[in-house]
Design an enzyme around this catalytic site. Sequence first.
Site, PDB file in Angstrom:
ATOM      1  N   HIS A 203       0.860  -1.189   0.000  1.00  0.00           N
ATOM      2  CA  HIS A 203       0.000   0.000   0.000  1.00  0.00           C
ATOM      3  C   HIS A 203       0.892   1.234   0.000  1.00  0.00           C
ATOM      4  O   HIS A 203       1.662   1.446   0.932  1.00  0.00           O
ATOM      5  CB  HIS A 203      -0.928   0.019   1.220  1.00  0.00           C
ATOM      6  CG  HIS A 203      -1.887   1.165   1.212  1.00  0.00           C
ATOM      7  ND1 HIS A 203      -3.155   1.063   0.662  1.00  0.00           N
ATOM      8  CD2 HIS A 203      -1.765   2.445   1.665  1.00  0.00           C
ATOM      9  CE1 HIS A 203      -3.770   2.217   0.788  1.00  0.00           C
ATOM     10  NE2 HIS A 203      -2.952   3.075   1.395  1.00  0.00           N
ATOM     11  N   CYS A 204       0.808   2.030  -1.061  1.00  0.00           N
ATOM     12  CA  CYS A 204       1.689   3.190  -1.214  1.00  0.00           C
ATOM     13  C   CYS A 204       0.988   4.437  -0.672  1.00  0.00           C
ATOM     14  O   CYS A 204      -0.048   4.861  -1.208  1.00  0.00           O
ATOM     15  CB  CYS A 204       2.046   3.387  -2.695  1.00  0.00           C
ATOM     16  SG  CYS A 204       3.144   4.793  -2.982  1.00  0.00           S
ATOM     17  N   PRO A 205       1.546   5.078   0.377  1.00  0.00           N
ATOM     18  CA  PRO A 205       0.899   6.290   0.896  1.00  0.00           C
ATOM     19  C   PRO A 205       1.051   7.496  -0.027  1.00  0.00           C
ATOM     20  O   PRO A 205       0.273   8.452   0.081  1.00  0.00           O
ATOM     21  CB  PRO A 205       1.617   6.509   2.235  1.00  0.00           C
ATOM     22  CG  PRO A 205       2.947   5.869   2.058  1.00  0.00           C
ATOM     23  CD  PRO A 205       2.738   4.702   1.155  1.00  0.00           C
TER      24      PRO A 205
END
Length: 386
Positions: free
Chosen positions: A165-167
Amino acid sequence: MARRVFEAWKGSNKFLFGGRLIFGPDAWSIPFTFLLIITPVCFFSVFVATHLRRELLPNNAGHVFLVAGVLFTVFVLILLFLTSARDPGIVPRNSHPPEEELCYDTTVSSDGRQTPTVQIPRTKEVMVYGVSVRVKYCDTCMLYRPPRCSHCSICNNCVERFDHHCPWVGQCIGVRNYRYFFMFVSSATILCIYIFSMSALYIKVLMDNHQGLTGFHLYLISTNQTTYENFRYRSDNRINVYNRGCSDNFLETFCSKVKPSRNDFRAFIKEESPRNITLATTWERPEEAEEENREERRQKVEDDLDIDEDVLKLQHRLNVEEGSDTGHHKIDIDQMRVGSNERAPTIRSEARHGNWETRRNVQEEDVIAGSSVRESRSYAAAEEGR
């Protein structure tokens, strides 16, 4: 009225335009990422690309620097949008557990009663390219996860071929957006290299044409020198003992703690009474030295004349009082005059610091005591002759 799927969605995603765009719960980071990309490009377009157009490529050919930077930036932003606003590969949830996987069992309670129970196996084996692979059951989505699938705790969804999950893009990276994510990262890297290289070229053009101070001070910082030291000791070939290495020199200049000021400009001034301090001069002009020597000689002569006058007065007084042995007194007085010349510095010193009358009385007492001793010696010699 029937509801749409996105309206009843149990995950943490955010939907726009009637479910056409899907974002993660941290979609607020996307505008921040957009600013990180567009801000340096704007500065590059205004301050660098326009000047390079005039310096290197005149006429219309110089627009290539600006157009290339703008087009590449638009391409990076499109990739960011495709990565963030697409379904990353979410596996739809089940409304109930799979019935074909249920296992019925009977448990016996303490009172002997039998109670039927339903259990779901936590794992099961599936075949992938002829190889048996174990998959796990997801209690949240009520399904067996497909191979290479994982449940994202942030989006609360099972994502097929879950990567992470890429912020920065506010979305999970899975099977449906991984290619766009990779293209976004690589193109953003190329854009940074392009802007950095063009900015370095612009600095070189400034240094060649205008002799800018930026490059010179970068050299001074890297060698831990000051401008004064560089110009003052350049020809001496001295070893720079303050040079600690390029990286440490930059850290010392920009990352070290600034020393506190040695002056408190807001402090109150303490009033002190003025003091007269006479400082001894270490040199004097030849005219002043000659004048001082002349003054000392004149003072010495005056002191000698004063001593001669005092001696004559004493001689006259002794002649009147005793009226005899004049020859002896004259000789003794002459001898005393000679002795007084030898003691002139002492007498002159007394004249400077003492009272004149006191000095005269002391000299009179010395003369009288000396004449008495000499008279006693003359009388003793006469008695021995008889």
